[in-house]
Design a protein around this motif. Structure first.
Motif, PDB file in Angstrom:
ATOM      1  N   ASP A  14      75.267  89.120 -11.862  1.00 12.58           N
ATOM      2  CA  ASP A  14      76.240  88.025 -11.802  1.00 12.58           C
ATOM      3  C   ASP A  14      77.378  88.248 -12.798  1.00 12.58           C
ATOM      4  OD1 ASP A  14      74.558  86.883  -9.937  1.00 12.58           O
ATOM      5  OD2 ASP A  14      73.548  85.606 -11.393  1.00 12.58           O
ATOM      6  N   LEU A  15      77.720  89.482 -13.056  1.00 13.80           N
ATOM      7  CA  LEU A  15      78.725  89.799 -14.075  1.00 13.80           C
ATOM      8  C   LEU A  15      80.129  89.381 -13.658  1.00 13.80           C
ATOM      9  CD1 LEU A  15      80.592  92.609 -13.378  1.00 13.80           C
ATOM     10  CD2 LEU A  15      78.305  93.580 -13.470  1.00 13.80           C
ATOM     11  N   ARG A  16      80.906  88.983 -14.672  1.00 15.45           N
ATOM     12  CA  ARG A  16      82.301  88.563 -14.462  1.00 15.45           C
ATOM     13  C   ARG A  16      83.089  88.861 -15.730  1.00 15.45           C
ATOM     14  NH1 ARG A  16      84.875  83.681 -15.209  1.00 15.45           N
ATOM     15  NH2 ARG A  16      82.921  82.704 -15.838  1.00 15.45           N
ATOM     16  N   PRO A  17      84.306  89.442 -15.606  1.00 11.95           N
ATOM     17  CA  PRO A  17      85.095  89.764 -16.806  1.00 11.95           C
ATOM     18  C   PRO A  17      85.693  88.515 -17.447  1.00 11.95           C
ATOM     19  CG  PRO A  17      86.357  90.268 -14.831  1.00 11.95           C
ATOM     20  CD  PRO A  17      84.982  89.875 -14.374  1.00 11.95           C
ATOM     21  N   ILE A  18      85.690  88.478 -18.780  1.00 15.27           N
ATOM     22  CA  ILE A  18      86.259  87.360 -19.535  1.00 15.27           C
ATOM     23  C   ILE A  18      87.474  87.802 -20.336  1.00 15.27           C
ATOM     24  CG2 ILE A  18      85.837  85.662 -21.355  1.00 15.27           C
ATOM     25  CD1 ILE A  18      84.398  85.031 -18.788  1.00 15.27           C
ATOM     26  N   ALA A  19      87.400  88.976 -20.969  1.00 15.72           N
ATOM     27  CA  ALA A  19      88.494  89.455 -21.813  1.00 15.72           C
ATOM     28  C   ALA A  19      88.482  90.969 -21.829  1.00 15.72           C
ATOM     29  CB  ALA A  19      88.349  88.899 -23.237  1.00 15.72           C
ATOM     30  N   GLY A  20      89.649  91.549 -22.062  1.00 17.93           N
ATOM     31  CA  GLY A  20      89.755  92.995 -22.107  1.00 17.93           C
ATOM     32  C   GLY A  20      90.242  93.567 -20.792  1.00 17.93           C
ATOM     33  N   ASP A  21      89.785  94.756 -20.473  1.00 23.44           N
ATOM     34  CA  ASP A  21      90.231  95.477 -19.276  1.00 23.44           C
ATOM     35  C   ASP A  21      89.371  95.091 -18.073  1.00 23.44           C
ATOM     36  OD1 ASP A  21      91.158  97.201 -17.375  1.00 23.44           O
ATOM     37  OD2 ASP A  21      90.636  99.046 -18.438  1.00 23.44           O
ATOM     38  N   ASP A  22      89.898  94.229 -17.197  1.00 24.43           N
ATOM     39  CA  ASP A  22      89.156  93.779 -16.020  1.00 24.43           C
ATOM     40  C   ASP A  22      88.771  94.935 -15.104  1.00 24.43           C
ATOM     41  OD1 ASP A  22      89.580  91.305 -17.027  1.00 24.43           O
ATOM     42  OD2 ASP A  22      90.742  90.516 -15.348  1.00 24.43           O
ATOM     43  N   ALA A  23      89.542  96.016 -15.129  1.00 26.04           N
ATOM     44  CA  ALA A  23      89.269  97.144 -14.235  1.00 26.04           C
ATOM     45  C   ALA A  23      87.896  97.753 -14.508  1.00 26.04           C
ATOM     46  CB  ALA A  23      90.359  98.202 -14.382  1.00 26.04           C
ATOM     47  N   LEU A  24      87.438  97.709 -15.755  1.00 23.60           N
ATOM     48  CA  LEU A  24      86.112  98.227 -16.083  1.00 23.60           C
ATOM     49  C   LEU A  24      85.030  97.421 -15.378  1.00 23.60           C
ATOM     50  CD1 LEU A  24      86.611  98.854 -19.925  1.00 23.60           C
ATOM     51  CD2 LEU A  24      86.390 100.586 -18.132  1.00 23.60           C
ATOM     52  N   ALA A  25      85.190  96.084 -15.374  1.00 24.48           N
ATOM     53  CA  ALA A  25      84.226  95.233 -14.679  1.00 24.48           C
ATOM     54  C   ALA A  25      84.297  95.466 -13.177  1.00 24.48           C
ATOM     55  CB  ALA A  25      84.486  93.760 -14.999  1.00 24.48           C
ATOM     56  N   GLY A  26      85.511  95.618 -12.651  1.00 30.55           N
ATOM     57  CA  GLY A  26      85.668  95.857 -11.224  1.00 30.55           C
ATOM     58  C   GLY A  26      85.000  97.139 -10.777  1.00 30.55           C
ATOM     59  N   ALA A  27      85.149  98.200 -11.575  1.00 22.61           N
ATOM     60  CA  ALA A  27      84.522  99.477 -11.240  1.00 22.61           C
ATOM     61  C   ALA A  27      82.999  99.366 -11.276  1.00 22.61           C
ATOM     62  CB  ALA A  27      85.003 100.553 -12.206  1.00 22.61           C
TER      63      ALA A  27
END
Length: 625
Positions: free
Chosen positions: A457-470
């Motif tokens: 259930d991961l979701r980006p909060i701060a930083g580089d969103d592209a890392l979470a997307g990958a």
């Protein structure tokens, strides 16, 4: 008057301890200290205000404190911003040659360094570090001001309007629009003639391509010197965020808040049928999403964020007391928690010298799903860029641990299971995270299933969103191709017993009630997660996953709606139980005694649990064979 050599040396030593001066070379520091003038402002006196006309200087606060209040604020009021030693004031106004937009008033004895506009521009042209900092600071100030103007909070029904009101019912007229090649002169003339603040730009079929507003005239036309014969496409904001006519005022509110926009096109079958503005969405009360999030974004330290966290909890209770639905309340709570976490990450990254553009702070569990309730602990992780230097691991772990302890100080307890970014196992590079997920899915043991369930259930909060997307792309692809692992997850979820007896009545526990989290919401959440992984559903929220899975599985719409409705009701009872528990640490915040429910509530809870059992039966048919 030029300060004495000893005073100049003192200024330089002070400046070196704060950004951007800590990265500036000696000539740039000397230029600043020799061209700046020391200013003293007594408590209650004004340092700068709009009535002074174009700003004549940038101010650096050496000692003391200043409050910046807008036209409608009182000094220190709910929308005022506090500035302390090390802060720069009036940078944007000085660079743009305009007046400040706030009144800056000292709240204690304050000493500042005033750098005249001419010197400011000369320094910015010769010091790359100083110029870069000013650009970032100016952009942050604009974004913060914009968001503060955009965000609002909404109460339950007022006449025919409510959080549930479809946007199609809020739009009273077709939007005024133009083609992308329309000259600016004509666009501005129509805006003036029709007394409107925005022009929607559409294609031949009426689909929104962009938007041009009165606020764009200065920054995008006047200051750059754009010719009025230029087409509007050259200065419009694009792409434009739009919502369907069936979307609610609540969805429009969060969209405006998250993207910092004032206007939102409403579309039907891809064609713009209306335009909703911030003024169309009415404020909840004085304790609002705008006020709380604005203070969180401006918080200078953990203590201020802790005060903001207390406001989040008061705001949540206000929402519930006014009858706001569980899904809207949890959405707003999660949004505010995101704002708090992002601010804390920014503060600690700056303190620890961590480049936030090379990492991504992830929310997991209920925060990752956007379903945080009043009583919630931490579940988070950190993704590092693929080439993140090994020698910087210790520093980034210290940064993550500081964020974890800061969240704990704000009332989000440390996770007992250690699912926190400050733990080495939760702080990995992108390739290391991919390997970890692949390992969990390959082995499928009890601990692997638990770890996977939390992380999916991961979701980006701060930083580089592209890392979470990958990472999400890798996880989704790997899960869809691993039928054995999906079956193991399903069998594990089926071990969770629905508290109904053989007659279909609620079977209370030893305390005479039901754990609404473990015996209710978790059943819906686990089934939604499994179907989302199997079917490639991108949503992270349980409700959205259930509806999307129902459509993909081809079940009747009424059945998937009942899944979503059952989950919503259980969540609403959870929130009420937590509100009743208040600050009582001995209370069970997710437990409800059946004798505290009305007859109608007991019947509805029984139906929600029955639907959960039917959902489990479908899961069993799909995977337990």
């Amino acid at each position: 008057m030029v300060p004495s050599p000893s005073l100049l040396a003192q200024f330089r030593d002070e400046l070196r301890r704060r950004p951007p001066f800590d990265r500036m070379d000696e000539p740039a520091l000397d230029f600043f200290t020799t061209h700046a003038q020391q200013v003293y402002v007594a408590p209650g006196e004004v340092l700068a205000e709009p009535a002074n006309g174009p700003a004549q200087a940038l101010f650096y606060i050496r000692e003391g404190a200043v409050t910046g209040s807008g036209p409608a604020d009182t000094a220190g009021g709910p929308d005022a911003i506090s500035y302390e030693a090390g802060d720069l004031l009036a940078a944007g106004a000085a660079l743009a040659g305009r007046a400040v937009t706030r009144t800056y008033r000292a709240t204690q004895d304050t000493f500042a360094l005033a750098l005249p506009v001419a010197a400011l521009r000369e320094l910015a042209s010769t010091s790359a570090e100083f110029a870069a900092y000013l650009n970032r600071r100016f952009a942050e100030d604009l974004a913060r001001t914009g968001r503060a103007l955009q965000e609002a909070s909404w109460s339950r029904t007022v006449d025919e309007q409510s959080l549930e009101t479809p946007l199609g019912e809020l739009t009273r007229r077709a939007p005024v629009s133009c083609a992308p090649d329309t000259p600016l002169r004509e666009v501005l003339g129509r805006m003036q003639a029709e007394r409107i603040g925005s022009m929607l730009v559409t294609d031949a079929a009426g689909a929104p391509l962009g938007i041009f507003t009165r606020h764009d005239v200065l920054d995008r036309v006047a200051l750059p010197g754009i010719a009025l014969d230029s087409p509007v496409r050259a200065v419009m904001s694009s792409p434009v965020h739009a919502l369907p006519a069936e979307a609610t005022a609540h969805e429009a509110a969060l969209t405006m808040s998250r993207h910092g926009i004032r206007h939102l096109p409403v579309v039907r079958d891809g064609r713009a049928v209306g335009l909703v503005s911030e003024r169309d969405l009415f404020a909840l009360q004085r304790l609002s999403l705008k006020g709380v999030s604005g203070r969180l974004r401006a918080a200078p330290d953990v203590a201020a964020l802790a005060a903001g966290a207390a406001e989040i909890r008061r705001f949540a209770r206000l929402l519930l007391g006014q009858g706001v639905s569980a899904r809207h309340a949890t959405g707003m709570i999660s949004h505010l928690n995101d704002v708090l976490t992002a601010r804390l990450v920014a503060l600690e990254a700056a303190r620890h010298g961590v480049d936030a553009t090379r990492v991504c702070w992830l929310a997991l569990g209920s925060e990752g799903r956007g379903e945080q309730t009043i009583a919630t602990d931490q579940d988070n992780a950190l993704v590092l860029a693929e080439d993140f230097p090994a020698q910087e691991r210790a520093a980034v772990l210290a940064f993550a641990q500081a964020v974890n302890h800061g969240l704990d100080a704000c009332g989000y307890p440390l996770c007992k299971g250690g699912v926190m970014a400050g733990q080495p196992a939760m702080c990995r590079t992108l390739p290391e995270w991919r390997t970890a997920f692949s390992g969990w899915m390959a082995h499928g043991g009890p601990e692997d299933l638990l770890a996977a369930a939390i992380h999916f259930d991961l979701r980006p909060i701060a930083g580089d969103d592209a890392l979470a997307g990958a990472l999400r792309e890798h996880v989704g692809r790997a899960a869809r191709g691993n039928a054995r692992f999906l079956k193991q997850m399903a069998l594990n979820a089926l071990d969770r017993r629905v508290p109904l007896d053989w007659r279909g009545a609620i079977a209370p526990d030893a305390r005479g009630g039901v754990d609404l989290k473990l015996q209710g919401a978790a059943i819906y959440t686990e089934a939604a997660r499994i179907y989302a992984l199997a079917l490639g559903v991108a949503a992270t929220g349980t409700r959205e996953r259930l509806l999307a899975a129902g459509a993909a599985l081809g079940v009747p719409a009424g059945e998937s709606q009942s899944w979503a409705g059952g989950f919503d009701f259980v969540q609403s009872l959870r929130l009420r139980a937590q509100m009743d528990a208040g600050e009582n640490t001995a209370a069970q915040p997710n437990h409800v005694r059946l004798d505290t429910l009305s007859d109608l509530e007991r019947r509805t809870l029984k139906e929600a649990l029955r639907i959960a059992k039917l959902l489990q039966q479908r899961l069993r048919l799909d995977y337990d064979r």
